[in-house]
Scaffold this active site. Sequence first.
Site, PDB file in Angstrom:
ATOM      1  N   GLU A   9       0.835  -1.193   0.000  1.00 20.15           N
ATOM      2  CA  GLU A   9       0.000   0.000   0.000  1.00 20.15           C
ATOM      3  C   GLU A   9       0.870   1.243   0.000  1.00 20.15           C
ATOM      4  O   GLU A   9       0.386   2.353   0.243  1.00 20.15           O
ATOM      5  CB  GLU A   9      -0.951   0.005   1.195  1.00 20.15           C
ATOM      6  CG  GLU A   9      -0.270  -0.023   2.533  1.00 20.15           C
ATOM      7  CD  GLU A   9      -1.263   0.047   3.687  1.00 20.15           C
ATOM      8  OE1 GLU A   9      -1.442   1.162   4.201  1.00 20.15           O
ATOM      9  OE2 GLU A   9      -1.837  -0.994   4.049  1.00 20.15           O
TER      10      GLU A   9
ATOM     11  N   CYS B  29      -3.320  -3.886   4.215  1.00 17.68           N
ATOM     12  CA  CYS B  29      -2.334  -4.873   4.660  1.00 17.68           C
ATOM     13  C   CYS B  29      -2.632  -6.286   4.171  1.00 17.68           C
ATOM     14  O   CYS B  29      -1.930  -7.226   4.550  1.00 17.68           O
ATOM     15  CB  CYS B  29      -2.251  -4.869   6.187  1.00 17.68           C
ATOM     16  SG  CYS B  29      -1.865  -3.257   6.878  1.00 17.68           S
TER      17      CYS B  29
ATOM     18  N   HIS C 256      -1.525 -10.951  11.553  1.00 16.89           N
ATOM     19  CA  HIS C 256      -1.100  -9.640  11.082  1.00 16.89           C
ATOM     20  C   HIS C 256      -0.900  -8.778  12.324  1.00 16.89           C
ATOM     21  O   HIS C 256      -1.797  -8.666  13.167  1.00 16.89           O
ATOM     22  CB  HIS C 256      -2.180  -9.044  10.179  1.00 16.89           C
ATOM     23  CG  HIS C 256      -2.016  -7.580   9.945  1.00 16.89           C
ATOM     24  ND1 HIS C 256      -0.871  -7.042   9.396  1.00 16.89           N
ATOM     25  CD2 HIS C 256      -2.852  -6.521  10.194  1.00 16.89           C
ATOM     26  CE1 HIS C 256      -1.008  -5.735   9.314  1.00 16.89           C
ATOM     27  NE2 HIS C 256      -2.194  -5.390   9.793  1.00 16.89           N
TER      28      HIS C 256
END
Length: 390
Positions: A79, A111, A233
């Site tokens: 990103e 993400c 994550h």
Amino acid sequence: MIVGIDKIAFFTSPYYIDMTDLANARGEDPNKYLIGIGQQKQSVIPPTQDVVTLAANAADEILDEADKQAIDMVIFGTESGIDQSKSAAIYVQSLLGISKSARSFEIKQACYGATAGIQMAFDHVTQHPKSKVLVLAADIARYGSNTPGEVTQGGGAVAMLITAQPDILALDGQSAFYSDDIMDFWRPAYRREALVDGHYSTDVYIDFFNRTWNQYQAQTNRHLDDFKAIAFHLPFTKMGLKALRSVVHDHPSAVGLLEQFEFSRQYNALVGNLYTGSLYLSLLSLLANSDDLKPGDRIGLFSYGSGAQGEFYSGKIIADLQSQKLAEPVTHLLNNRIKLTISEYEKMYQQGLPMNGRDYEFDITKDHNRFVLAGRKANRRLYKDTKNRI
């Protein structure tokens, strides 16, 4: 046929700041950062590194010439793209000398991009068993100096080679996913820094984890006791811990899963936020640091991208996993970084290519990595391979 992660490598900046130093500079109790957020150090990316060079330096650690000629797809999840049209994958393909007979493209969904890339790579190799796919996850997390999100900055890259008959993790091809239009985090094209509603984003993250986890259980009839560990994550490491605690409660597997989580967050706590690469640095940290993984152990993976997309999937440890081999290059990289003062960090944070498009040249003599960003000329970014002097 087994398809999965055959090779994996990580790269980050040679510079970092200590979270205690940052807390003191911002008038905060250090334990707010060390315990409340779960971060110890944070990578600071110099102007001579961007997502292209970070990814190229990571992939250079694992690819041999045979890999470069066999790769027929390069997928770059980020990103922090450097161009609104041309993909970062094309630059990396060229820098590394990967076969030109390859698809190369970029995926963006906060993400989550690299996970989309892995799923696409899995499908491609399943259909074409001789293929190899390079999946790159690279980002630079920026919220601004002296902002609430500053403690969750960082950056780096994870490179993964997806093949048939992999050496590290066999993916099972089953996953659960959930998406919704949510404004918890976004990065407008007119800004260098992201905008985030931190508390709301944490709540959405935990909600998406529970939704995808419950959906995955219903689809596969697998439950907590089928998993040796779950990698998350980790924009900050406490976030993953909150999500894990939301499902383990007093389950018999809770102690073991919480123990393995500690291994999975070791590297992230020393690097900070990698956005697309955070889940896969967590996976690498688990594989490299856990002393209790055995062939056939199932590892869960929770991917989340703000805006928002969540996915839960899993894989099994391959028989000949070599933890020490995975740990050595990361340990060397992290142990040889240079600590910056907060004033040095603030100065480096402000550096970068001018936003007006004019020609610019960086002093690359202090960047000893193979691939560097040397500047810009005639609106073209100038990358250098310092090993081959191109």
